[in-house]
Design a protein around this motif. Structure first.
Motif, short mmCIF file in Angstrom:
data_model
loop_
_atom_site.label_atom_id
_atom_site.label_comp_id
_atom_site.label_asym_id
_atom_site.label_seq_id
_atom_site.Cartn_x
_atom_site.Cartn_y
_atom_site.Cartn_z
N ASP A 483 0.83 -1.21 0.00
CA ASP A 483 0.00 0.00 0.00
C ASP A 483 0.86 1.25 0.00
O ASP A 483 0.64 2.20 -0.76
CB ASP A 483 -0.93 0.02 1.22
N ASN A 551 -10.43 -4.22 -2.16
CA ASN A 551 -10.25 -3.31 -1.02
C ASN A 551 -11.59 -2.83 -0.48
O ASN A 551 -11.84 -2.87 0.73
CB ASN A 551 -9.40 -2.12 -1.48
N GLY A 626 -5.96 2.07 2.21
CA GLY A 626 -6.76 1.41 1.16
C GLY A 626 -7.65 2.36 0.39
O GLY A 626 -7.63 2.39 -0.84
N SER A 630 -7.47 3.43 -3.43
CA SER A 630 -8.59 3.10 -4.30
C SER A 630 -9.13 4.35 -4.97
O SER A 630 -9.40 4.37 -6.18
CB SER A 630 -9.72 2.45 -3.51
#
Ligand code: ADP
Length: 897
Positions: A483, A551, A626, A630
């Motif tokens: 990440d 995610n 996350g 995203s």
């Protein structure tokens, strides 16, 4: 002020017009004068011709009389009466201008009975001046007189002719009150002796009557003068000719007379009179036409005056209109200029006198403008303006220079700051990449061994739990590293999307399978709902789209304790297809949960990195990265991640993407990798593992040796190269960065060797740089697997590269079709058989119609029909048949048990 521009303009135009009109008049005058001169000369010429004609007739008559007299004499006729009769008959045929004529003999030359004889006939004037006796009828208008009575033999008119011996015109004279001229000449016999003289008298009145007419345009006079200059005819003043006036009695003519003697004709201008003259050759007389110059000038003056008046009138009205309009436009400009100049002088005075206003300023301007016209005012104000403009330009230029210097400085500073930031960013990326490499290496060992240990059958449940915990923690650490790296890549704009064509249904199935397992672990209902005409294949970055969906779904499952988690995929609209072009499909992804929800205050910050709701129990499981990742990825793909949530009710994350439809993708065969592999069929395969870290080599060796591979190890590229050439392994697994010789160099050198040209080489590295991955393929590597290595993936790759058939734990493999069937809700076996029949006969259209019917009857069958449709779209009839056969078998197995 001076005269206004308008007035000046008017004056100029007027003067110009007058000059041109005068020139035109001058031209006209010349033309008219020439025409008048021509007319005068032509009239004179005509009159002279007429007079000549008369004179010729007179002269001819003299010839006739002479001839008759001579012939009578020749015939010896000697009677006075015969001669008288002959002369009378000739007199009756005389020319109109002759008033009297007769023939006088020289001494006894015609009649022998007397010395002197001169019969003379003349017109009866019926006044007391008449001589002779009137004739009886029919000649009552004539008189007869014998000139013998006048003793002509002594008179000059007789003696002169004898002396001259030829005919000639006598200068005018007054005879018994009549002014006359006479044409006289001798009569000769055959021996050329003068036998008599003929005298033909002509009254000057006759000439005057002949030429009594105006010369031109009803004006001008004609006159005839004798050779000596005596007036023969002057109809304008007959008395003058009667009184025997001469050229000297005419003031203008007297001066011109000598000139007229030099040429036979001509035209002279004297005392404002045109004098045209022409000589009458027979007589030596001069006929003169005198015309006042005014006769020519007057029409010109008339034309000029009328033209001038007309033109002035038209000009005045045009100029007045023009000036009026000019003034209308000019006045506001001049007024503005004045106002501007007033304001300027005000400002100047204020500046000079320390901001004290001067009421006299306006007056000064007015006084300044006294005696100036509009152009002067404009001139002054324009020069003032140009001075001001120049001043402004100079100050502007200076300011621009100043600003440019400032900007340049700022730009340099910004450039410096940017460079600094860039290098800081570079340093950060480099640090993160290095750190991730360093962290992945031990993780490779940890995760590798936990994967091996998880396969162990000899461990107690407690030990297995411990291993699971190590595995989960390791995976969590790996997610965190991934990440952080992703975020760093996005922020430094180093992340690129790699769009490929893939099977959309297979993709969704894969995602939902992963999440379904997680949901089932939490006893949550997990649902995938597909609506609309979804494409079977799309072109997108499959890996990144999967990352986003997993995610969001993982979050939904993580933050939901009971209820359901739902993935909605809705095909909003398939753009109309243009032949030859890829269709665009707008797809909405909605991830709904009935979980804890998010407070509105937090919703605003939810997409920021490292943002987590405080005090949630799930917090410890996440990284807080996350959603940030995203969100950024969805933006990169052209969408926008939205969130709606209510505390305690649940959340909805959604986004829309426009994805090109693909028709060329491969339909995935969901051969899920079997974790229960115990070995492979066929002879043992030899492997070479090249890695400088012993733990990495150990993980692979421990995992692969039990499956029946013979494993050789090498510590670096150099050792790898020599071992490979020596041992000729079936497959090589190598790291990239190693001391002495790195993996890439080793691969390149191996590939140069004929025996090693086709040996499969798997490159496995903790490097996160896409360039390294590409370079390893370019150098000759067959495949790249990132570290920490996923053993399942490695086995899958090896099966492909070495065409292996795995040997699996048989108790698991038999349950496979059943499992697949359980996951799907299937239609009745009879329906399945119908479909099988249709697919065998190749009737794809009928098959899809049947699928529609099945779906319409029962919504739960949507996933099954969708699966069949996808295969039908790709004309994969064999697979359809296989699947249907499997399902039919599974159904019958279920119903029999
Ligand atoms: P994490 O790794 O913590 O899940 P994320 O960026 O994915 O990081 O999420 C950030 C935070 O947003 C989470 O810690 C959680 O508080 C909140 N969140 C995300 N998804 C949901 C959801 N479906 N329901 C409730 N809260 C959520």
């Amino acid at each position: 002020m001076r005269k206004s521009i308008g007035t000046q303009l008017f004056t100029y135009i007027l003067i110009g017009t007058l000059i041109s009109l005068l020139s035109i008049s001058g031209f006209f005058y010349k033309v008219l004068e020439q025409r008048a001169q021509g007319a005068i000369e032509s009239t004179l010429h005509t009159q002279v011709a007429m007079v000549e004609n008369k004179i010729q007739k007179v002269e001819q008559q003299l010839q006739d009389i002479s001839a008759i007299t001579r012939s009578l004499k020749q015939n010896e006729v000697d009677g006075a009466e015969v001669y008288k009769d002959a002369i009378l008959s000739l007199f009756e045929q005389r020319s109109s201008i002759i008033t009297a004529f007769g023939i006088g003999q020289t001494k006894r030359a015609i009649l022998s009975d007397r010395d002197w004889f001169w019969p003379y006939f003349r017109i009866n004037h019926h006044d007391n001046r008449d001589l002779g006796s009137p004739l009886p009828a029919p000649h009552t208008d004539l008189r007869y007189w014998d000139v013998t009575e006048d003793h002509y033999e002594e008179k000059s008119y007789y003696l002169d002719v004898l002396q001259k011996g030829h005919s000639y015109w006598i200068e005018p004279y007054i005879w018994h009150g009549f002014t006359m001229t006479t044409f006289t000449g001798p009569v000769r016999d055959l021996a050329d002796h003068i036998i008599g003289i003929v005298g033909m008298d002509i009254s000057l009145d006759a000439f005057e009557a002949q030429i009594d007419r105006p010369v031109v345009s009803g004006q001008g006079n004609l006159a005839i003068l004798s050779r000596a200059g005596n007036l023969l005819a002057y109809p304008a003043d007959p008395e003058k000719s009667k009184a025997l006036a001469s050229y000297q009695d005419f003031p203008g003519l007297a001066e011109l007379w000598p000139q007229m003697q030099q040429q036979s004709n001509g035209l002279l201008l004297k005392d404002k009179t045109f004098w045209a003259y022409r000589k009458i050759p027979e007589t030596g007389w001069i006929m003169i036409a005198a015309v006042p110059q005014a006769v020519v000038i007057l029409p010109v003056i008339r034309i000029t005056i009328i033209g001038l008046l007309g033109a002035s009138l038209i000009l005045a009205s045009i100029s007045a209109t023009f000036i009026y309009r000019l003034n209308q436009r000019l006045n506001p400009i001049v007024e503005r200029c004045k106002a501007m100049m007033g304001a300027d002088s005000d400002r100047l005075q204020r500046l000079q006198k320390g901001k004290t206003e001067n009421p006299a300023a306006e007056q000064t301007i007015e006084a300044k403008l006294e005696g100036l016209d509009e152009i002067d005012v404009l001139d002054i104000s324009f020069s003032q303006m140009s001075q001001q403009l120049q001043g402004s330009m100079e100050s502007l230029e200076a300011r621009v220079k100043e600003r440019t210097a400032d900007l340049q400085k700022a730009k340099n500073e910004a450039e410096e700051a940017k460079n600094l930031a860039n290098s800081a960013n570079e340093a950060k990326s480099e640090f993160l990449a290095n750190m991730s490499h360093e962290l992945r290496t031990p993780l490779n060992g940890i995760l590798g061994y936990t994967q091996i240990l998880q396969r162990s059958t000899s461990m107690t449940p407690k030990e297995k739990d411990g291993i699971d915990i190590i595995n989960r923690s390791g995976n969590h650490l790996l997610t965190l590293i991934n990440d952080i790296l992703d975020l760093a890549k996005i922020e430094s704009r180093k992340m690129d999307l790699t769009a490929t064509a893939f099977d959309f249904n297979g993709f969704l199935r894969g995602v939902s399978e992963i999440c379904r397992v997680k949901a089932q672990q939490k006893d949550l209902h997990f649902e995938v709902i597909k609506t609309g005409d979804l494409p079977s294949g799309v072109i997108a970055d499959e890996k990144r789209l999967r990352q986003v969906l997993i995610n969001l779904l993982s979050n939904a499952i993580k933050f939901t304790d009971e209820g359901k988690v739902c993935l909605n995929i809705n095909a909003l609209r398939l753009e109309p297809k243009i032949p030859g072009e890829t269709a665009l499909c707008r797809i909405e992804f909605r991830i709904e949960d009935s979980g804890i929800g998010i407070s509105s205050s937090y919703l605003e910050r939810i997409f920021q990195p490292f943002e987590q709701v405080q005090n949630t129990k799930a917090q410890s499981e996440g990284t807080g990265l996350g959603l940030a990742i995203s969100n950024k990825m969805v933006t990169m793909m052209g969408g926008e991640l939205a969130v709606e949530s209510e505390l305690g009710q649940g959340s909805v994350f959604s986004f829309e993407l426009s994805l090109p439809e693909s028709l060329t993708h491969h339909v995935q065969n969901d051969e899920a990798f079997q974790s229960d592999i115990t070995g492979f069929q066929g002879p043992a395969k030899q492997l070479l593992i090249v890695d400088d870290r012993w733990e990495n080599r150990a993980v692979l060796k421990s995992f692969l040796q039990p499956l029946g591979f013979e494993v050789t190890e090498a510590e670096d590229g150099e050792a790898g190269l020599s071992t490979a050439l020596e041992e000729q392994p079936d497959l090589i697994i190598t790291d990239i960065s190693m001391p002495r010789m790195d993996g890439l160099t080793m691969i390149q050198q191996l590939r140069r060797h004929p025996k090693m040209k086709t040996t499969p080489i798997v490159v496995s590295s903790a490097s996160v740089f896409a360039t390294d991955q590409q370079q390893s393929i370019d150098a000759g590597g067959s495949l790249f697997l990132p570290k920490p290595i996923q053993l399942a993936e490695l086995l899958k790759a090896m099966a492909e590269l070495l065409t292996l058939t795995w040997v699996q734990n048989s108790s698991h493999s038999s349950s496979k079709p059943k499992k697949a069937a359980e996951a799907l809700t299937l239609p009745h076996p009879e329906r399945l058989k119908t479909l099988l029949k249709l697919s065998r006969s190749g009737l794809i259209n009928n098959l899809t119609v049947e699928l529609d019917r099945i779906e319409a009857e029962d919504e739960k069958l949507g996933e099954f029909t969708q699966q069949m449709r996808t295969l039908a779209k790709g004309f994969q009839l064999k697979q359809i048949q296989q699947k249907l056969e499997e399902y039919i078998e599974a159904e019958s197995a279920v119903s029999s048990s």
